[in-house]
Design an enzyme around this catalytic site. Structure first.
Site, PDB file in Angstrom:
ATOM      1  N   SER A   1       6.797 -32.860  -6.546  1.00 55.94           N
ATOM      2  CA  SER A   1       5.930 -32.305  -5.507  1.00 55.94           C
ATOM      3  C   SER A   1       6.541 -32.348  -4.116  1.00 55.94           C
ATOM      4  CB  SER A   1       4.591 -33.051  -5.490  1.00 55.94           C
ATOM      5  OG  SER A   1       4.796 -34.448  -5.363  1.00 55.94           O
TER       6      SER A   1
ATOM      7  N   HIS B   1       1.815 -36.906   1.041  1.00 59.23           N
ATOM      8  CA  HIS B   1       2.861 -35.887   0.941  1.00 59.23           C
ATOM      9  C   HIS B   1       3.169 -35.334   2.340  1.00 59.23           C
ATOM     10  CE1 HIS B   1       1.855 -35.926  -3.350  1.00 59.23           C
ATOM     11  NE2 HIS B   1       3.021 -35.334  -3.546  1.00 59.23           N
TER      12      HIS B   1
END
Length: 267
Positions: free
Chosen positions: A41, A248
């Protein structure tokens, strides 16, 4: 005779000047690279928005560092098969097929899911310091025992399929700036999480160098932009409405943290 000599001298000077200018102004390099991006990711760009329709649940973002490289450098070809949730086995089994003997540049970010980044952060958020520290310690033990071997399998697969490619292994940012006033997790939990990320990056760097690959270390580029820092945050904090983007990089983190480091190593 005199006129002839003057013409010869003028032509000689013009030729010399032209050669000098050619040396002074570097030629624009032809975009000959055939670039393939692999990984999880952090490589696909989860958290950076603007996901491509074709990527589905892999969530490949046009703001991810591989896509930014494609936009700015414009290699001869570009393909990203990076996917949210990917482990080393996923890269080996599903992503390496994108490589070929004509691939000249490969990037890969992987390993975090193998040691359970997501599960660790869930434990640390939902439970106390004791449980958080224990979860990170278990992940560190697993990383020391298994991660180098798992990465070596990936790297050997890359070299086998793309024997002439430049390969850049890209690491992870450390999540927290320490010694600041910050709500949420305890100082002890944050320090232990950082310790675990640093261990994963260090093992990854050693494995990359052992394979003859380059390592793009993004840790220093995120300093001042981590969670609990006073600057613009380049990482998403816990987001209850969109759990998947938590911890993230934001679009700014991909552009300001990841991309310059990757480009500097990749060329």
């Amino acid at each position: 005779m005199r006129r002839s000599r003057l013409v010869t001298l003028a032509l000689s000077l013009a030729t010399s000047l032209g050669a000098t200018l050619a040396l002074a102004v570097p030629a624009q390099a032809a975009p000959t690279d055939r670039y393939v991006a692999l990984g999880d990711s952090y490589a696909s760009g989860v958290g950076a928005g603007s996901y491509t329709a074709e990527s589905g649940s892999c969530q490949r973002s046009t703001n991810a560092y591989p896509a930014l490289y494609n936009t700015n450098v414009q290699p001869a070809s570009y393909r990203s098969v990076a996917c949210s949730g990917a482990r080393t086995t996923d890269v080996t089994n599903s992503q390496l097929a994108a490589l070929g003997s004509n691939t000249t540049l490969v990037s890969v970010t992987v390993g975090g899911n193998d040691v359970g980044f997501a599960n660790i952060m869930t434990t640390c958020v939902l439970y106390g310091t004791t449980e958080c520290v224990a979860a990170v310690q278990a992940a560190e033990d697993k990383a020391r025992a298994q991660l180098a071997g798992l990465l070596a399998t990936v790297y050997n697969g890359i070299r086998s399929r793309a024997p002439s490619a430049r390969v850049v292994v890209v690491g992870y940012p450390v999540f927290y700036q320490l010694d600041t006033l910050c709500v949420g997790l305890s100082d002890t939990s944050r320090a232990k999480i950082n310790e675990g990320i640093n261990l994963v990056d260090d093992i990854t760097r050693s494995a990359a160098l052992a394979a003859g690959f380059k390592f793009a270390d993004v840790r220093s580029s995120f300093v001042g932009h981590q969670l609990c820092s006073y600057g613009e945050k380049w990482l998403h904090a816990l987001n209850y409405t969109n759990i998947g983007i938590s911890y993230h990089p934001t679009a700014a983190g991909q552009a300001g943290g990841y991309y310059p480091v990757f480009r500097g190593v990749a060329g």
